[in-house]
Write an enzyme that holds these catalytic residues in place. Structure first.
Site, PDB file in Angstrom:
ATOM      1  N   ASP A 219       0.748  -1.179   0.057  1.00 14.79           N
ATOM      2  CA  ASP A 219      -0.044  -0.015  -0.021  1.00 14.79           C
ATOM      3  C   ASP A 219       0.980   1.237   0.252  1.00 14.79           C
ATOM      4  O   ASP A 219       0.359   2.430  -0.361  1.00 14.79           O
ATOM      5  CB  ASP A 219      -0.772  -0.039   1.449  1.00 14.79           C
TER       6      ASP A 219
HETATM    7  C1  GLC Z   1      -0.604   2.357   6.147  1.00 12.58           C
HETATM    8  C2  GLC Z   1      -0.114   1.171   6.574  1.00 12.58           C
HETATM    9  C3  GLC Z   1      -0.218   0.100   5.823  1.00 12.58           C
HETATM   10  C4  GLC Z   1      -1.540  -0.204   5.471  1.00 12.58           C
HETATM   11  C5  GLC Z   1      -1.983   0.953   5.084  1.00 12.58           C
HETATM   12  C6  GLC Z   1      -3.865   0.739   4.655  1.00 12.58           C
HETATM   13  O1  GLC Z   1      -0.143   2.814   5.056  1.00 12.58           O
HETATM   14  O2  GLC Z   1       1.395   1.300   6.780  1.00 12.58           O
HETATM   15  O3  GLC Z   1       0.506  -1.264   6.349  1.00 12.58           O
HETATM   16  O4  GLC Z   1      -1.557  -1.185   4.555  1.00 12.58           O
HETATM   17  O5  GLC Z   1      -1.948   1.930   5.894  1.00 12.58           O
HETATM   18  O6  GLC Z   1      -4.237   1.827   4.277  1.00 12.58           O
HETATM   19  C1  GLC Z   2      -1.470  -3.960   5.379  1.00 10.95           C
HETATM   20  C2  GLC Z   2      -2.690  -3.896   4.413  1.00 10.95           C
HETATM   21  C3  GLC Z   2      -2.523  -4.897   3.214  1.00 10.95           C
HETATM   22  C4  GLC Z   2      -1.182  -4.633   2.548  1.00 10.95           C
HETATM   23  C5  GLC Z   2       0.200  -4.356   3.524  1.00 10.95           C
HETATM   24  C6  GLC Z   2       1.405  -3.938   2.883  1.00 10.95           C
HETATM   25  O1  GLC Z   2      -1.459  -5.307   5.827  1.00 10.95           O
HETATM   26  O2  GLC Z   2      -3.856  -4.394   5.061  1.00 10.95           O
HETATM   27  O3  GLC Z   2      -3.700  -4.855   2.439  1.00 10.95           O
HETATM   28  O4  GLC Z   2      -0.967  -5.549   1.369  1.00 10.95           O
HETATM   29  O5  GLC Z   2      -0.358  -3.725   4.377  1.00 10.95           O
HETATM   30  O6  GLC Z   2       1.211  -2.676   2.570  1.00 10.95           O
END
Ligand code: GLC
Ligand code: GLC
Length: 815
Positions: free
Chosen positions: A487
């Site tokens: 993300d």
């Molecule tokens: C933040 C977190 C990430 C997550 C995202 C969800 O970026 O670091 O882990 O997947 O929020 O929106």
């Molecule tokens: C968080 C989010 C997931 C994403 C991950 C890496 O766990 O929930 O959707 O893939 O972060 O950013």
């Protein structure tokens, strides 16, 4: 250092001191009513949606940690001493303390001054309530005169509003007290058809419903005035902070035990039966009273416990293994499927790190969560797939999340993550392989929940594939959009505003950022889609998907390989990300494992080279980090990934979710030692002995362990709600132990470490129990042999037996 131990027989983790490094929690409830419960009874409860239907308050960043939740005080009415059997919030010293977290229940026992209390917490199956069955025992040689105080602080339903909109909500709180039961009625007078209530099975001596009256002005939960003084005033809350606080008195003879049950419940009434009699202002409490009456009978909570335990024994019966490695056995047999169930239920919404107001059900997340437990709850998995698919957008794209209460997608946490649709294909494939239930493909499923827009599920899969094919960049690789699985790899955002969300800020138009990761994921998904089309006899669609997978493979081969590993991406203007030519972020873990899973690079040895590069550059004793070198400074062109301090979260943290992909890659290349080695590095049970460093619960996976660049290397965060649970289950059960459902049978193809003599397993698959025994074979034929009911078969996939066959015996002889 440890803070407890596993009781494998009981399937419990036993915490033996209350001051764990962080709250170590459990989840109660598995259907509509859920509760988070820590080892000091902190946490909260909600009906279906942690944001919109929150029953009690919890303050996340409080000091001291974890004060709110279920308040239970024992008071010695002879000398005025009082304490909490779960230690918090008074923190009065206990002579004895244990917290047993079991599957769907928790028992917290605490003793002081010869009075022992053992409280069983659970959500009864089929009920929208949480029950605290308190068993008090007098170990003194003399009678004890005691008061029990149970208390909860009501949340005014919408947890976000509750924590922010004080100009309104400090005026809206309402309660009703009847027969010693506190009913929390806020907004029931207007549009709500539901209320919460707090009750006690024993006669109630006194109550408070105003927090200020219970605690006393400017006092905290650690020294409530009512408990200190031993008496309640019967306050009625008008606005401010409604609570439910009940006092019951007991006199216990020496050696005597007594059960008292507190119940926190949620009740809905039909619109025309909200009041009793209709037209009056007295709420209709009949449903609530029926539940409360049941708990006046001693033994009801024990019956509930037996039901909760029996349900888990049945679920876990789908796969049980005996490998001789306690960390493998207890995770595979108990804790990993249990965590998978929690992620299935709650996605990323409510944990000690997810506040319940931030995120609902993730599209990508919930699809992956299915991979870990479709064998445990195939029917619910089916329903979930249809729910998720119904939020899909007509162009094949997806909302990144949906709200569990409404099942409708929203863009609150961003949109345009171009990997999202591919995960739906993988979830459907897993469901089909497990169940063989092709009828799901013909289920009519809406687009963006619009009534009348339904087309069969298989059409959704087709549009998932099209979505990627219509969004290819200059190298023939998929455009990344907002981000991909990571993300935080935001190649189109270029955010310069402090505090701006990388997920919702506008994307800069005109870019060509491509994801090598999505390319690999697409190959995997397109191969699955081809196999599914073939099962339906749709040869043309199967050929189309296969050809698309091949074309994508060619693009990866031409533009995705960096020399010693796969690249990660091309940025907004086409520069490399995850390449030896970069100063930082030269190698990323994600594509290295995924390519092996997609079958890319197996024939030409690139997979082996990539795996070796991971071992050399990314592996640490605490797990494999996301990339190296970490980003030391903020990179405008990369986004959130470089916003974290080095070693944390997506900036070179050990993002555990990705580690199983390397375990699988190791297994695919035949390296059982390498696969299990990675498995044990992040296995929570294997990390139990370093709980002071790891800090999170030793019975569930955490999303993240601080990487080698972090000052706190080895410290875990974000336990429970993580795709790590599902993927580890897949890696260990399907690839290392090698028990893998396929469309036309169960494959048994273990890739275990050299030191293992073998293992035994039972696996329930499409109604047949497979008794599997894997042994090292020294008697001649070097190749692996699979013997089914006494007869050797070709290869390792066991043909489906006659329907109704109860058991199949499988022997695997490993060379
Ligand atoms: C933040 C977190 C990430 C997550 C995202 C969800 O970026 O670091 O882990 O997947 O929020 O929106
Ligand atoms: C968080 C989010 C997931 C994403 C991950 C890496 O766990 O929930 O959707 O893939 O972060 O950013």
């Amino acid at each position: 250092m440890r803070y407890g131990h596993f009781d494998d027989e009981q399937r419990e983790y036993v915490i033996t001191r209350p001051d764990t490094p962080l709250p170590w929690i459990n989840y109660l409830g598995s259907e509509d009513f859920f509760a988070l419960l820590s080892n000091t009874a902190g946490g909260y409860a909600f009906y279906r949606d942690a944001k919109l239907r929150r029953l009690i308050r919890y303050r996340y960043n409080n000091a001291p940690l974890d004060v709110g939740g279920r308040f239970l005080y024992v008071r010695d009415d002879d000398d005025g001493d009082y304490w909490n059997p779960g230690w918090q919030p008074t923190q009065r010293e206990l002579d004895s303390y244990t917290c047993r977290h079991g599957l769907g229940y928790t028992v917290i026992a605490g003793g002081r001054g010869g009075i022992r209390t053992e409280t069983l917490y659970l959500v009864p199956p089929g009920e929208t309530a949480e029950v605290w069955r308190v068993r008090v025992t007098n170990d003194r040689p003399v009678p004890a005169r005691l008061s029990l105080f149970g208390a909860v602080e009501f949340c005014l339903w919408d947890a976000q509003d509750d924590a922010t909109n004080f100009q309104r909500n400090l005026s809206t709180g309402e309660v009703h007290v009847e027969d010693g039961v506190v009913y929390h009625l806020t907004e029931y007078r207007e549009r709500r058809d539901h209320f919460a209530w707090f009750a006690c099975s024993a006669p109630v001596q006194g109550f408070e419903t105003s927090r200020e009256a219970f605690l006393g002005p400017y006092r905290g939960w650690d020294r409530p005035l009512a408990v200190e003084g031993g008496a309640m005033t019967g306050s009625i809350a008008h606005g401010w902070q409604p609570v439910g606080a009940l006092q019951t008195a007991l006199v216990l003879e020496p050696g005597e035990s007594r059960d008292v049950t507190f119940i926190l419940g949620y009740t809905e009434n039909p619109a025309d039966r909200k009041y009793d009699p209709p037209g009056s202002s007295r709420p209709n409490t009949s449903r609530a009273r029926a539940v409360i009456d049941r708990y006046r009978h001693a033994g009801q909570a024990d019956q509930d416990l037996a039901a909760v335990r029996a349900a888990w024994t049945e679920r876990l019966g789908y796969l049980q293994v005996v490998t001789g490695d306690p960390h493998v056995d207890r995770m595979v047999n108990t804790w990993n499927p249990y965590q998978c169930m929690v992620t299935f239920n709650l996605s990323r919404s409510a944990s000690m790190f997810e506040s319940g107001i931030g995120r609902g059900m993730g599209f990508r997340d919930s699809n992956q969560d299915l991979l870990g437990l479709v064998h445990v709850i195939p029917d619910r998995a089916r329903g979930r797939i249809l729910d998720i698919a119904a939020t899909q957008l007509p162009d094949g794209g997806a909302y990144h999340q949906y709200q569990p209460l409404t099942k409708r997608g929203n863009n609150d946490i961003g949109s345009g993550f171009n990997d999202d649709p591919a995960w739906l294909v993988l979830a459907v494939a897993a469901y089909l392989k497990e169940t063989g239930d092709l009828t799901i493909l013909d289920e009519p499923v809406a687009w963006d929940n619009a009534e009348g827009s339904e087309t069969p599920l298989h059409d959704h899969l087709r549009r998932c594939i099209d979505f990627t094919l219509k969004r290819l960049g200059p190298h023939g690789l998929p455009l990344i959009g907002r981000a991909d699985w990571n993300d935080c790899l935001n190649l189109n955002v270029f955010s310069e505003q402090p505090g701006e969300s990388f997920q919702t800020a506008p994307n800069r138009p005109g870019g060509v950022a491509e994801s090598v990761f999505i390319a690999g994921l697409f190959v995997l998904a397109a191969r699955e889609a081809a196999a599914i089309a073939r099962l339906r006899g749709e040869e043309a669609e199967a050929d189309r998907c296969r050809a698309a997978a091949e074309a994508m493979t060619a693009s990866i081969e031409a533009h995705g390989w960096d020399g010693a590993w796969y690249r990660r991406a091309y940025d907004h203007v086409g520069r490399l990300v995850g390449s030896a030519s970069n100063d930082e972020g030269q190698i990323y873990i994600e594509p290295q494992g995924l390519m092996a899973m997609a079958g890319v690079g197996l024939a030409d040895g690139r997979t082996q080279t990539a795996i070796a590069s991971v071992r050399e550059r990314l592996a640490t004793p605490h797990g494999i980090v996301l990339h190296q070198p970490a980003y030391a400074t903020y990179h405008l062109e990369l986004g959130e990934i470089s916003s974290y301090p080095p070693g944390y979260k997506e900036n070179a943290g050990i993002f555990c979710h990705t580690n199983p992909w390397l375990m699988i890659a190791e297994a695919i290349t035949g390296n059982g030692d390498g696969a299990l080695d990675y498995y044990l590095r992040i296995n929570p049970s294997a990390r139990e002995a370093i709980s002071d460093i790891h800090r999170c619960e030793p019975y569930v996976y955490a999303q993240m362990i601080a990487g080698r660049d972090a000052p706190t290397h080895g410290e875990a965060k974000n336990s429970w709600l993580t795709g790590t649970a599902a993927w580890n289950m897949v890696a260990i059960s399907q690839w290392i132990l090698g028990i893998r459902p396929e469309h036309d049978g169960l494959r048994v193809e273990p890739v275990i470490p050299a030191s293992w003599a073998g293992f035994r397993a039972t696996r329930l698959f499409r109604g047949t129990t497979y008794d599997i025994e894997v042994v090292r074979w020294s008697g001649g034929d070097p190749a692996t042999q699979v013997i089914v009911d006494g007869s050797p078969i070709e290869g390792s996939r066991i043909p489906l037996p006659e329907p109704g066959t109860p058991r199949v015996r499988v022997e695997v002889r490993l060379s």
